[in-house]
Design an enzyme around this catalytic site. Structure first.
Site, short mmCIF file in Angstrom:
data_model
loop_
_atom_site.label_atom_id
_atom_site.label_comp_id
_atom_site.label_asym_id
_atom_site.label_seq_id
_atom_site.Cartn_x
_atom_site.Cartn_y
_atom_site.Cartn_z
CB SER A 39 11.20 1.54 6.51
OG SER A 39 11.34 2.47 8.41
CG ASN A 62 3.02 11.96 8.31
OD1 ASN A 62 3.29 10.07 8.50
ND2 ASN A 62 2.08 12.25 7.79
CG HIS A 119 30.67 11.79 -36.14
ND1 HIS A 119 29.17 11.31 -36.02
CD2 HIS A 119 31.18 13.06 -36.21
CE1 HIS A 119 28.74 12.45 -36.61
NE2 HIS A 119 30.01 13.43 -37.15
CB SER A 142 41.97 -12.73 -17.92
OG SER A 142 41.75 -14.45 -17.70
CE LYS A 160 42.05 -8.89 -21.64
NZ LYS A 160 41.11 -10.24 -21.62
CG ASN A 177 41.37 -7.98 -17.97
OD1 ASN A 177 41.75 -7.28 -18.90
ND2 ASN A 177 40.46 -9.06 -17.54
CD GLU A 180 36.31 -4.63 -17.90
OE1 GLU A 180 35.33 -4.57 -19.49
OE2 GLU A 180 37.13 -4.12 -17.57
CE1 TYR A 185 5.61 8.96 4.85
CE2 TYR A 185 3.46 7.84 5.59
CZ TYR A 185 4.39 7.68 5.07
OH TYR A 185 5.45 6.72 5.26
CD GLN A 188 8.14 1.93 5.05
OE1 GLN A 188 7.93 2.23 6.03
NE2 GLN A 188 8.33 0.72 5.17
CE LYS A 229 12.93 8.03 4.37
NZ LYS A 229 11.56 7.38 3.35
N1 ARG Z 1 8.12 4.34 8.41
C1 ARG Z 1 7.27 5.43 7.74
C2 ARG Z 1 8.80 6.21 6.54
O1 ARG Z 1 9.37 6.14 6.63
C3 ARG Z 1 7.27 6.29 8.72
C4 ARG Z 1 6.01 7.13 8.09
C5 ARG Z 1 4.76 6.98 9.12
N2 ARG Z 1 4.10 8.28 9.09
C6 ARG Z 1 2.37 7.00 8.86
N3 ARG Z 1 1.58 7.65 8.81
N4 ARG Z 1 2.74 5.82 9.05
O2 ARG Z 1 7.98 6.41 5.82
#
Ligand code: ARG
Length: 468
Positions: free
Chosen positions: A24, A111, A157, A278, A284, A286, A291, A318, A323, A326
């Site tokens: 990650s 976690n 409307h 354009s 044009k 635009n 948009e 967890y 993960q 994000k």
């Molecule tokens: N890269 C993981 C995340 O962002 C880390 C969490 C790790 N915890 C685990 N029990 N593997 O969630």
């Protein structure tokens, strides 16, 4: 080299393909600053409860600060086998401090660490979006003095309905964005609870002080249940829902101004720096920014959908699925942040085409409802007045004229006692002046609201200017 999370229970490294699949760091590197902040607070707490010596704490704080600077300068090399930002920072610490670095992860797990970092990040992101919305509101309020007496056709409307003052229009958007800010503030309260100390899921047997860490990180409180908080992503979903509504508000505004900027409407001229041409049609100009503001809303809605589906089947506590939370948040935040950044200067830089608006203002019988209310005030039941004005509009349509151009004899078919004072509510300028109710487009009401918003956004500035 074995990665820090692969303890002696493993006889070797993970499959390279698994490392590539499960990393990650490519996206959670954005949390580096929050991770350093969280780890410094954790180390300070560990020293306070006697788990670290003051010297060990100082070494860790200095090293973490330097590691943060290295990452900020783009000088840390990210490695897939270290999985995420948390392991990269801890590994760098161990490389610098040896056994002292190996003590930092005492009494915490990734976690609760991930959850804490993310709460800090979302808190900062909320503040950033709030500042951007305030700038946009200010741009709308700033237009009110410029467009004070301008009357626009109001629509329902997308058909011409009743006349409204331009500042009434601008403040309508301020209200929508004000609700967005209040939703963000509410979300911020629930985000601002400390997860750290929940450890893996059950807490820890070590003598940590969760309230101390929370204080150091500016959290309002400590999450009460370790099982709940190590898996809780409500704050993430709430934040992205807030972003989704902001995007929806921006999108409806963009749609309106795209229409207004067409030759057909010709209500508004957008600043040329915010338009594109354009490649084939030389004439044009635009409205691409508007948009794309409308179009990018799709991403934000998609991010919310992704998150809702992501968490729907997760047992406590967890799970690695988390993960995946994000990228959609970063995407939604970046999108809304970018749209808001351009929205404020677009609102400031656009010009109403006053002549074109005024020229067509008397088309569409925008004063019909005011006439109906005039008849009601003279004692006609609403349904009868509604019917009578409908008939007058039909007669005007047949004669190809406005209501104000009908002869008095036409009005007297409705009520023989009507006199020339009926003309006092006809025509959009008279119609606007006739409004009375709270929150309406009545000039006195709009002036009151403009004063309220101006004192909010320009009050301090106005005071400073008059003092100079
Ligand atoms: N890269 C993981 C995340 O962002 C880390 C969490 C790790 N915890 C685990 N029990 N593997 O969630």
């Amino acid at each position: 080299m074995a990665t820090p999370s692969r303890s002696g229970v493993f006889s070797g490294d993970a499959d390279r393909r698994v490392e590539r699949f499960s990393e990650s760091i490519s996206f959670d590197c954005r949390l580096y600053e929050q991770d350093v902040r969280g780890s410094i607070a954790h180390a300070q707490m560990l020293a306070k409860v006697g788990v670290l010596t003051p010297d060990e704490r100082d070494q860790i704080v200095v090293a973490l600060t330097e590691i943060g600077q290295t990452i900020a300068a783009g000088k840390m090399e990210f490695r897939q086998e270290l999985e995420d930002i948390h392991m990269h920072i801890e590994q760098a610490l161990i490389e610098r401090l040896g056994d002292v670095g190996r003590k930092l992860h005492t009494g915490r797990s990734r976690n609760d660490q991930v959850a804490t970092d993310f709460r800090l990040w979302v808190r900062d992101a909320i503040d950033q979006i709030d500042r951007r919305i305030a700038a946009l509101q200010k741009a709308f309020v700033g237009r009110c003095d410029r467009d004070t007496d301008v009357i626009l056709p109001g629509y329902t409307h997308l058909q011409r309905a009743q006349p409204v003052l331009a500042p009434h229009y601008w403040l309508a958007y301020c209200e929508k964005f004000e609700r967005d800010r209040s939703r963000l503030a509410d979300c911020r309260r629930r985000t601002n609870q400390c997860s750290l100390g929940a450890a893996a899921l059950a807490g820890t047997t070590l003598p940590i002080d969760r309230h101390d860490v929370a204080n150091r990180l500016g959290f309002e409180g400590v999450a009460a249940n370790s099982l709940d908080v190590s898996s809780d992503r409500d704050f993430v979903l709430e934040f992205v829902f807030c972003l989704t509504l902001i995007a929806e508000h921006l999108s409806t505004w963009a749609e309106e101004w795209i229409l207004w900027s067409t030759v057909e409407f010709n209500f508004i001229k957008l600043p040329q720096e915010f338009c594109t041409g354009s490649s084939i049609m030389p004439q044009k100009i635009n409205p691409d920014v508007l948009e794309l503001t409308r179009g990018k809303t799709a991403r934000v809605i998609g991010s919310l959908q992704t998150l809702l589906v992501l968490v729907k089947g997760l047992p406590l506590a967890y799970n690695r699925d988390l993960q995946e939370d994000k990228p959609p948040v970063f995407n939604a935040f970046d999108t809304v942040d970018a749209c808001l950044e351009l929205a404020a200067p677009l609102v400031e830089g656009s010009e109403l085409n006053l002549a074109a608006i005024e020229e067509r203002l008397e088309r569409g019988y925008l004063d019909a409802t005011t006439l109906m209310e005039y008849l009601i005030q003279r004692g006609l039941p609403q349904r009868s007045a509604h019917h009578a004005v409908g008939a007058l509009v039909r007669s005007a349509l047949e004669r190809r004229c406005t209501l104000a151009e009908l002869p008095l004899t036409e009005f007297q078919k409705t009520d023989p006692n009507l006199d020339a004072s009926v003309y006092n509510v006809l025509g959009v300028h008279n119609a606007v002046r006739a409004f009375k109710s709270y929150g309406s487009t009545a000039p006195s009401e709009v002036a009151r609201q403009v004063a309220h918003w101006k004192s909010r956004f320009f009050g301090a500035e106005a005071r400073i200017q008059s003092a100079e």
